[in-house]
Design an enzyme around this catalytic site. Sequence first.
Site, PDB file in Angstrom:
ATOM      1  N   LYS A   1       0.824  -1.345   0.081  1.00 22.79           N
ATOM      2  CA  LYS A   1      -0.166  -0.138  -0.297  1.00 22.79           C
ATOM      3  C   LYS A   1       0.669   1.306   0.173  1.00 22.79           C
ATOM      4  O   LYS A   1       0.724   2.158  -0.164  1.00 22.79           O
ATOM      5  CB  LYS A   1      -0.768   0.163   1.433  1.00 22.79           C
ATOM      6  CG  LYS A   1      -1.841   1.332   1.271  1.00 22.79           C
ATOM      7  CD  LYS A   1      -2.928   1.097   2.418  1.00 22.79           C
ATOM      8  CE  LYS A   1      -3.916   1.628   2.970  1.00 22.79           C
ATOM      9  NZ  LYS A   1      -4.995   2.323   3.584  1.00 22.79           N
TER      10      LYS A   1
ATOM     11  N   GLU B   1      10.577  -4.316   4.099  1.00 21.52           N
ATOM     12  CA  GLU B   1      11.211  -6.198   3.754  1.00 21.52           C
ATOM     13  C   GLU B   1      10.640  -6.131   2.175  1.00 21.52           C
ATOM     14  O   GLU B   1      11.060  -6.617   1.346  1.00 21.52           O
ATOM     15  CB  GLU B   1       9.711  -6.502   4.515  1.00 21.52           C
ATOM     16  CG  GLU B   1      10.137  -6.758   6.124  1.00 21.52           C
ATOM     17  CD  GLU B   1       9.943  -6.073   6.921  1.00 21.52           C
ATOM     18  OE1 GLU B   1       9.399  -4.842   6.257  1.00 21.52           O
ATOM     19  OE2 GLU B   1      10.016  -6.281   8.315  1.00 21.52           O
TER      20      GLU B   1
ATOM     21  N   GLY C   1      -4.860  -2.682   4.947  1.00 22.24           N
ATOM     22  CA  GLY C   1      -3.630  -3.499   4.622  1.00 22.24           C
ATOM     23  C   GLY C   1      -4.657  -5.210   5.120  1.00 22.24           C
ATOM     24  O   GLY C   1      -5.181  -6.175   4.132  1.00 22.24           O
ATOM     25  N   ARG C   2      -4.645  -5.456   6.266  1.00 21.94           N
ATOM     26  CA  ARG C   2      -5.188  -6.534   6.484  1.00 21.94           C
ATOM     27  C   ARG C   2      -6.362  -6.843   6.226  1.00 21.94           C
ATOM     28  O   ARG C   2      -7.253  -8.098   6.696  1.00 21.94           O
ATOM     29  CB  ARG C   2      -4.862  -7.023   8.403  1.00 21.94           C
ATOM     30  CG  ARG C   2      -5.925  -6.039   9.086  1.00 21.94           C
ATOM     31  CD  ARG C   2      -5.166  -5.715  10.773  1.00 21.94           C
ATOM     32  NE  ARG C   2      -5.272  -5.017  11.505  1.00 21.94           N
ATOM     33  CZ  ARG C   2      -5.307  -2.801  11.440  1.00 21.94           C
ATOM     34  NH1 ARG C   2      -4.170  -2.806  10.509  1.00 21.94           N
ATOM     35  NH2 ARG C   2      -5.702  -2.311  12.144  1.00 21.94           N
TER      36      ARG C   2
ATOM     37  N   GLU D   1      -3.577  -7.825  14.425  1.00 19.31           N
ATOM     38  CA  GLU D   1      -3.368  -5.520  14.454  1.00 19.31           C
ATOM     39  C   GLU D   1      -4.432  -4.702  14.208  1.00 19.31           C
ATOM     40  O   GLU D   1      -4.114  -4.010  15.441  1.00 19.31           O
ATOM     41  CB  GLU D   1      -2.662  -5.985  13.476  1.00 19.31           C
ATOM     42  CG  GLU D   1      -2.130  -4.844  12.852  1.00 19.31           C
ATOM     43  CD  GLU D   1      -1.145  -4.321  11.434  1.00 19.31           C
ATOM     44  OE1 GLU D   1       0.407  -5.288  11.799  1.00 19.31           O
ATOM     45  OE2 GLU D   1      -0.850  -4.686  10.526  1.00 19.31           O
TER      46      GLU D   1
ATOM     47  N   HIS E   1      -2.022 -33.635  18.143  1.00 19.03           N
ATOM     48  CA  HIS E   1      -1.027 -34.661  18.043  1.00 19.03           C
ATOM     49  C   HIS E   1       0.218 -33.140  18.582  1.00 19.03           C
ATOM     50  O   HIS E   1       1.566 -33.836  18.051  1.00 19.03           O
ATOM     51  CB  HIS E   1      -0.799 -35.326  16.680  1.00 19.03           C
ATOM     52  CG  HIS E   1      -1.326 -36.796  16.788  1.00 19.03           C
ATOM     53  ND1 HIS E   1      -1.326 -37.939  17.450  1.00 19.03           N
ATOM     54  CD2 HIS E   1      -2.142 -36.551  16.371  1.00 19.03           C
ATOM     55  CE1 HIS E   1      -1.496 -38.670  16.954  1.00 19.03           C
ATOM     56  NE2 HIS E   1      -2.601 -37.630  15.953  1.00 19.03           N
TER      57      HIS E   1
ATOM     58  N   LYS F   1      10.168  -0.496  14.378  1.00 17.04           N
ATOM     59  CA  LYS F   1       9.861  -0.414  12.953  1.00 17.04           C
ATOM     60  C   LYS F   1      11.283   0.970  12.473  1.00 17.04           C
ATOM     61  O   LYS F   1      12.362   0.961  12.437  1.00 17.04           O
ATOM     62  CB  LYS F   1       9.042   0.217  11.540  1.00 17.04           C
ATOM     63  CG  LYS F   1       8.059  -1.021  11.318  1.00 17.04           C
ATOM     64  CD  LYS F   1       6.653  -0.344  10.727  1.00 17.04           C
ATOM     65  CE  LYS F   1       6.768  -1.590  10.279  1.00 17.04           C
ATOM     66  NZ  LYS F   1       5.217  -1.211   9.433  1.00 17.04           N
TER      67      LYS F   1
HETATM   68  O1  F6P Z   1       2.516  -4.343   9.754  1.00 17.89           O
HETATM   69  C1  F6P Z   1       2.516  -3.106   9.722  1.00 17.89           C
HETATM   70  C2  F6P Z   1       1.796  -3.293   8.143  1.00 17.89           C
HETATM   71  O2  F6P Z   1       1.507  -1.870   8.676  1.00 17.89           O
HETATM   72  C3  F6P Z   1       0.481  -3.914   7.739  1.00 17.89           C
HETATM   73  O3  F6P Z   1      -0.839  -3.178   8.891  1.00 17.89           O
HETATM   74  C4  F6P Z   1       0.172  -3.670   6.845  1.00 17.89           C
HETATM   75  O4  F6P Z   1      -0.670  -4.217   5.727  1.00 17.89           O
HETATM   76  C5  F6P Z   1       2.074  -3.845   6.387  1.00 17.89           C
HETATM   77  O5  F6P Z   1       2.912  -3.689   7.155  1.00 17.89           O
HETATM   78  C6  F6P Z   1       2.387  -3.956   5.012  1.00 17.89           C
HETATM   79  O6  F6P Z   1       2.172  -2.121   4.754  1.00 17.89           O
HETATM   80  P1  F6P Z   1       2.445  -1.950   3.225  1.00 17.89           P
HETATM   81  O7  F6P Z   1       1.279  -2.338   2.557  1.00 17.89           O
HETATM   82  O8  F6P Z   1       2.926  -0.803   3.041  1.00 17.89           O
HETATM   83  O9  F6P Z   1       4.307  -3.144   2.570  1.00 17.89           O
END
Ligand code: F6P
Length: 537
Positions: free
Chosen positions: A209, A215, A267-268, A354, A385, A500
């Site tokens: 987003k 990452e 996002g979620r 979250e 198990h 972060k």
């Molecule tokens: O973990 C934090 C977060 O901001 C989530 O809410 C989000 O879905 C994810 O990182 C990834 O964010 P982006 O879509 O901006 O890469």
Amino acid sequence: MPESALTMLKEWKQLAAHAQKMALPENHLKHLVNQPGRLETFSRKGAGLFFDFSRQRLDGTTLDMLLKLAESKGLLPRFGRMMDGDHINVTENRAVLHTACRSFSNKPVFDDGKDVMPEIRRVREEIREFAKEVHSGKITGPGGQPFKDVVVIGIGGSYLGAEFAATAMAHRADKGIRLHFLANVDIDNFGDIVTRIDPDTTLWVVISKTYTTAETTANTMQALEYLKSHHLSPKNHMVTVTSKGSPGDDPKNPVLRTFHMFDYIGGRYSVTSAVGGAPLSLYLGYDRFEEFLKGAEEMDIHAATAPARENLPLLAALISVWNNNFLGYPAQGLIPYSSPLSKLAPHVQQLSMESNGKSVTVAGEPVGVSCGSIIFGEPGTNAQHSFFQLAHQGRPFPIDFIGVLKPCHDRYKTLSKGVTNHQELWANLMAQAQALAVGKDDPNPAKCFSGNRPSSTIVLDDLSPRNIGRLLSFYEARTVFEAFIWGINPFDQFGVELGKVMAGDIRNAMAGKNKNPDYRFDNRDAIQKFYLEMLFG
Ligand code: F6P
């Protein structure tokens, strides 16, 4: 915890007093489950799902009291306001319109006076066209070979929902595309995937987003370098899903296609937007993605319009709060007796934890009770198990058991001990819920089962895209209703920021050392210095 506006509510106080009563021996589940009409009274059907909460530690009075709490907190009107585009994400001043992503009605949905539906329909149409052209071979890499692998780069909400849905519907993936998820910044994740793909026939789908997530940026850099090293270009091999105007939407860095997601989709909650739309349409075909959306829409309508007493996600949210705050269970297990649902728990883990891992209300006041639940899970029978010893004789935790009536692969019917594998699976599902509820006495204390351990059972007919959409929306709505009860904002996530920021600070120190081998970590605290020196040798 000190009293709060929530705990001072008369409905809350009545429930707290009633919880004492439910703890009496005569209200042990071994007695409750044998009451006549128990299943009929405490189960519901709605939007294609069956929800049985007869093995929860509640009675008719509990349910009435919980429904009064729901009314006093205005759960249904608030859900309606969310779907209508009110800026209920108050801390970020945003509307929350994931439900609009799967709306197929002609009704406009306004955000700040602008109907969002035309842009949602446009993106859906762009994805439909793109997936069709990839599948037909109209869009290929420069060598003209059809794409065979899709690597999705993204993390958190830009990953987990799509992975859940893709895994659940994998049996319908007949487009000749293999799907891979590159989420973790761990280079072993990238290294492993590139051993399994052919660069010429691979499409990279970067989902973010913000397009600033560390990452995802690091993995995208690896992918770009990988393309370059194979004399390939992102113009032919990379697709982005991102917000309008983000760094991933920059004409100076051309890619094959960009699909937009919008501010009002968190996002979620985003799997029914282009976030899920792009990878799922490539993997399964757009039509199946649309079926999935229609299932989610059906559950949204149920959540918004069914009376509270009949409303599956609302009842599930009330039960969740009852278990959490009145009976004192901090964790919840999510145990699908269906391997294709293996990624449901990781998805709901993010969705719920979250969203609802908060301590203050939308007004910034302490909530006064613990919010959110620790969500974890594995498919049964594997879970049995693994950690079910604890479930039966150790610390109790409520469980959602999920059963699927018709497996995807139902032609294998060899009998073992007189039953098919699928029947064996169901025998276990039924037995676990019952054993947890009723327990068993034994003269040997080590063999005693105290029972009285609550669970719900959710049943789906099969793993059709429609049912997966219904299940997804069920857990989204449950999460939102829980938040409304607690009075918190389930749409922000400031709790992920501190770590972060600190990682950025440590990254800078590492980058300093990479530039200058004589750089010393003297300005770090002793513990950080120790680890940095260990890493750099
Ligand atoms: O973990 C934090 C977060 O901001 C989530 O809410 C989000 O879905 C994810 O990182 C990834 O964010 P982006 O879509 O901006 O890469």
